[in-house]
Design a protein around this motif. Structure first.
Motif, PDB file in Angstrom:
ATOM      1  N   VAL A 159      22.939 -13.474  32.723  1.00 17.08           N
ATOM      2  CA  VAL A 159      23.691 -13.977  33.874  1.00 17.08           C
ATOM      3  C   VAL A 159      23.129 -15.311  34.347  1.00 17.08           C
ATOM      4  N   LEU A 160      21.800 -15.386  34.469  1.00 17.67           N
ATOM      5  CA  LEU A 160      21.175 -16.630  34.929  1.00 17.67           C
ATOM      6  C   LEU A 160      21.393 -17.753  33.923  1.00 17.67           C
ATOM      7  N   ALA A 161      21.368 -17.427  32.634  1.00 14.43           N
ATOM      8  CA  ALA A 161      21.606 -18.457  31.619  1.00 14.43           C
ATOM      9  C   ALA A 161      23.037 -18.985  31.700  1.00 14.43           C
ATOM     10  N   LEU A 162      23.994 -18.073  31.884  1.00 12.53           N
ATOM     11  CA  LEU A 162      25.395 -18.492  31.962  1.00 12.53           C
ATOM     12  C   LEU A 162      25.701 -19.253  33.248  1.00 12.53           C
ATOM     13  N   SER A 163      24.973 -18.935  34.314  1.00 11.56           N
ATOM     14  CA  SER A 163      25.278 -19.564  35.605  1.00 11.56           C
ATOM     15  C   SER A 163      24.552 -20.879  35.811  1.00 11.56           C
ATOM     16  N   GLY A 164      23.694 -21.256  34.856  1.00 10.58           N
ATOM     17  CA  GLY A 164      23.066 -22.565  34.938  1.00 10.58           C
ATOM     18  C   GLY A 164      21.695 -22.566  35.548  1.00 10.58           C
ATOM     19  N   ALA A 165      20.922 -21.500  35.332  1.00 10.47           N
ATOM     20  CA  ALA A 165      19.578 -21.437  35.899  1.00 10.47           C
ATOM     21  C   ALA A 165      18.661 -22.495  35.304  1.00 10.47           C
ATOM     22  N   GLY A 166      18.983 -22.986  34.116  1.00 15.09           N
ATOM     23  CA  GLY A 166      18.132 -24.004  33.516  1.00 15.09           C
ATOM     24  C   GLY A 166      18.438 -25.408  33.986  1.00 15.09           C
ATOM     25  N   ARG A 168      19.570 -28.153  37.379  1.00 16.89           N
ATOM     26  CA  ARG A 168      19.134 -28.390  38.745  1.00 16.89           C
ATOM     27  C   ARG A 168      19.939 -27.571  39.754  1.00 16.89           C
ATOM     28  N   SER A 169      21.142 -27.229  39.391  1.00 12.68           N
ATOM     29  CA  SER A 169      22.020 -26.533  40.332  1.00 12.68           C
ATOM     30  C   SER A 169      22.299 -25.119  39.843  1.00 12.68           C
ATOM     31  N   LEU A 170      22.129 -24.146  40.741  1.00 13.51           N
ATOM     32  CA  LEU A 170      22.468 -22.751  40.454  1.00 13.51           C
ATOM     33  C   LEU A 170      23.565 -22.347  41.426  1.00 13.51           C
ATOM     34  N   SER A 171      24.807 -22.422  40.979  1.00 14.32           N
ATOM     35  CA  SER A 171      25.948 -22.194  41.856  1.00 14.32           C
ATOM     36  C   SER A 171      26.113 -20.707  42.140  1.00 14.32           C
ATOM     37  N   ALA A 172      26.360 -20.386  43.404  1.00 13.58           N
ATOM     38  CA  ALA A 172      26.597 -18.997  43.789  1.00 13.58           C
ATOM     39  C   ALA A 172      27.869 -18.480  43.123  1.00 13.58           C
ATOM     40  N   ALA A 173      28.924 -19.304  43.100  1.00 14.71           N
ATOM     41  CA  ALA A 173      30.185 -18.871  42.500  1.00 14.71           C
ATOM     42  C   ALA A 173      30.020 -18.597  41.005  1.00 14.71           C
ATOM     43  N   ARG A 174      29.315 -19.491  40.299  1.00 14.69           N
ATOM     44  CA  ARG A 174      29.099 -19.271  38.862  1.00 14.69           C
ATOM     45  C   ARG A 174      28.245 -18.027  38.622  1.00 14.69           C
ATOM     46  N   THR A 175      27.292 -17.786  39.488  1.00 11.65           N
ATOM     47  CA  THR A 175      26.446 -16.606  39.324  1.00 11.65           C
ATOM     48  C   THR A 175      27.263 -15.329  39.452  1.00 11.65           C
ATOM     49  N   VAL A 256      17.914 -28.963  56.862  1.00 13.41           N
ATOM     50  CA  VAL A 256      16.687 -28.526  57.539  1.00 13.41           C
ATOM     51  C   VAL A 256      15.521 -28.414  56.559  1.00 13.41           C
ATOM     52  N   GLY A 257      15.684 -28.963  55.355  1.00 18.15           N
ATOM     53  CA  GLY A 257      14.575 -29.046  54.421  1.00 18.15           C
ATOM     54  C   GLY A 257      14.446 -27.919  53.429  1.00 18.15           C
ATOM     55  N   VAL A 258      15.466 -27.060  53.294  1.00 18.57           N
ATOM     56  CA  VAL A 258      15.407 -25.961  52.333  1.00 18.57           C
ATOM     57  C   VAL A 258      15.750 -26.483  50.946  1.00 18.57           C
ATOM     58  N   HIS A 259      14.921 -26.136  49.967  1.00 19.57           N
ATOM     59  CA  HIS A 259      15.220 -26.462  48.572  1.00 19.57           C
ATOM     60  C   HIS A 259      16.199 -25.399  48.062  1.00 19.57           C
ATOM     61  N   VAL A 260      17.482 -25.715  48.121  1.00 14.78           N
ATOM     62  CA  VAL A 260      18.523 -24.712  47.922  1.00 14.78           C
ATOM     63  C   VAL A 260      18.445 -24.058  46.549  1.00 14.78           C
ATOM     64  N   GLU A 261      18.409 -24.852  45.490  1.00 12.55           N
ATOM     65  CA  GLU A 261      18.437 -24.292  44.138  1.00 12.55           C
ATOM     66  C   GLU A 261      17.201 -23.448  43.862  1.00 12.55           C
ATOM     67  N   ARG A 262      16.032 -23.972  44.210  1.00 10.68           N
ATOM     68  CA  ARG A 262      14.798 -23.226  43.939  1.00 10.68           C
ATOM     69  C   ARG A 262      14.756 -21.930  44.730  1.00 10.68           C
ATOM     70  N   THR A 263      15.148 -21.977  46.004  1.00 14.66           N
ATOM     71  CA  THR A 263      15.121 -20.776  46.829  1.00 14.66           C
ATOM     72  C   THR A 263      16.101 -19.736  46.320  1.00 14.66           C
ATOM     73  N   ARG A 264      17.320 -20.192  45.974  1.00 14.77           N
ATOM     74  CA  ARG A 264      18.306 -19.246  45.462  1.00 14.77           C
ATOM     75  C   ARG A 264      17.835 -18.618  44.157  1.00 14.77           C
ATOM     76  N   ARG A 265      17.268 -19.437  43.282  1.00 16.25           N
ATOM     77  CA  ARG A 265      16.800 -18.920  41.998  1.00 16.25           C
ATOM     78  C   ARG A 265      15.709 -17.863  42.198  1.00 16.25           C
ATOM     79  N   LEU A 266      14.755 -18.159  43.079  1.00 16.78           N
ATOM     80  CA  LEU A 266      13.654 -17.225  43.320  1.00 16.78           C
ATOM     81  C   LEU A 266      14.160 -15.915  43.916  1.00 16.78           C
ATOM     82  N   LEU A 267      15.042 -16.002  44.900  1.00 10.04           N
ATOM     83  CA  LEU A 267      15.475 -14.788  45.588  1.00 10.04           C
ATOM     84  C   LEU A 267      16.430 -13.966  44.729  1.00 10.04           C
ATOM     85  N   ILE A 268      17.284 -14.623  43.952  1.00 11.86           N
ATOM     86  CA  ILE A 268      18.156 -13.866  43.049  1.00 11.86           C
ATOM     87  C   ILE A 268      17.319 -13.161  41.986  1.00 11.86           C
TER      88      ILE A 268
END
Length: 364
Positions: A159-166, A168-175, A256-268
């Motif tokens: 799932v992460l490979a198909l959604s673009g985890a590799g 810079r952007s990890l889209s919620a919709a693609r995930t 507000v300074g959140v690294h969106v892609e990194r945070t989403r990747r870590l929490l998912i």
């Protein structure tokens, strides 16, 4: 003479009030969970009075030397307590993962199985149950859990490979779309193996596993599940402020300074790993991760610093209660706990869809 501005007093007065309310909610949720766990230790084919339950636990913890029989000790400590702890840990983990995924994906209907985790775990378990790769007895039970865990992790990786985890952007919709696609592939594999290669006994074993059960949880499994749930909850709660920012959208989070892609990747990845560990040992238990966060938001609001721990406590309570019902509704047999959670969650799911449809149709 100009009076000084009075901004500090209201601020300092509001903080204790909010903190006091949060503490009261947490204490109430914890008390309800403890009551449910005591009830879970007392209820079964042989009723154990709550006083006897407390005596056994106190004796085992070295808090006294109350008189208990060997039979009471075996029933309460060796059989029921691991099961109750496993139910509490599983319910807590699934509820927290559901709350986090709903925020990250912006989807009110998201739950821990959105990423194809349950279907991947089922594919791994079916490979062992139907094809007989795990041997017999305890070895077979361990092989099913191991294969389910491996299948869940492989599905998440895909799932992460198909959604673009590799990238810079990890889209919620693609995930979400990738999770649906991987889940369908795993479901097709499971159906093929059961219908073409399996027999009636194998199909029954697969059905029992996919409906979820806590009957086989013993102390090693209970300790593992508790460690997974506590660690996962701690990791995700530590990101509560980032999740609060996500609730207002990616643009607000970045501002507000959140690294969106990194945070989403870590929490998912954390939610997926926690769910995979839980599903591997208890089977598929649905709707908790969907229902509990919405119930908690109605009482606690959207702030994740309170939402996540209360979701953990309520999820634990609901699964402990569901397991009590699963082994008490019928006098001579036990029903899968997933049937109970589905019976509770499906009406809420329907109500949520109806409520969402009305809000979309309302004039603006």
């Amino acid at each position: 003479m100009t009076a000084p501005p009075r901004t500090a007093a209201p601020h300092t007065a509001a903080r204790p009030a909010g903190s006091g309310r949060a503490a009261a909610i947490l204490c109430l949720a914890l008390a309800v969970l403890l009551a449910a766990m005591i009830l879970g230790l007392a209820v079964g084919s042989q009723h154990e009075p709550p006083g006897t339950v407390l005596d056994v636990v106190a004796r085992r913890l070295g808090l006294g030397n109350p008189p208990v029989t060997l039979l009471d000790d075996q029933i309460v400590w060796q059989l029921r307590l691991p099961r109750v702890l496993g139910a509490a840990a599983t319910g807590a983990g699934l509820a927290v993962c559901g709350a986090v995924l709903q925020t990250l994906t912006g989807n009110d209907l998201a739950d821990p199985y959105l990423l194809g985790i349950s279907d991947g775990a089922a594919a791994g378990a079916v490979s062992v149950i139907v094809l007989g790769l795990g041997g017999a007895g305890a070895a077979a039970t361990g092989a099913v859990s191991t294969a389910a865990f491996a299948g869940a992790l492989l599905s998440v990786a895909l799932v992460l490979a198909l959604s673009g985890a590799g990238t810079r952007s990890l889209s919620a919709a693609r995930t979400v779309l990738a999770g649906i696609a991987v889940g369908q592939m795993c479901g097709a594999y499971t159906s093929f193996v059961v219908l073409v290669l399996g027999d009636r006994d194998a199909a029954r074993g697969v059905m029992e596993w996919t409906l979820g059960s806590l009957a086989g949880v013993r102390w090693p499994t209970a300790v593992f599940l508790a460690a997974v749930a506590l660690t996962g909850t701690a990791v995700m709660t530590s990101a509560a402020r980032d999740l609060d920012a996500f609730a207002f959208g990616e643009t607000a989070a970045r501002s507000v300074g959140v690294h969106v892609e990194r945070t989403r990747r870590l929490l998912i990845a954390t939610a997926a790993l926690v769910t995979a560990c839980l599903v591997a040992h208890t089977g598929v238990i649905g709707f908790l991760g969907l229902v509990v966060p919405h119930l908690v938001r109605l009482v606690c609001g959207p702030r994740h610093g309170l939402l996540l721990p209360v979701s953990a406590l309520l999820g634990a309570t609901l699964l402990v209660g569901s397991d009590i019902a699963a082994r008490s509704v019928l006098p001579d047999r036990e029903i899968p706990v997933g049937v109970v959670t589905a019976g509770l969650g499906a009406p809420f799911f329907a109500w949520l869809l109806w409520r969402r449809g009305r809000s979309e149709q309302a004039p603006r």
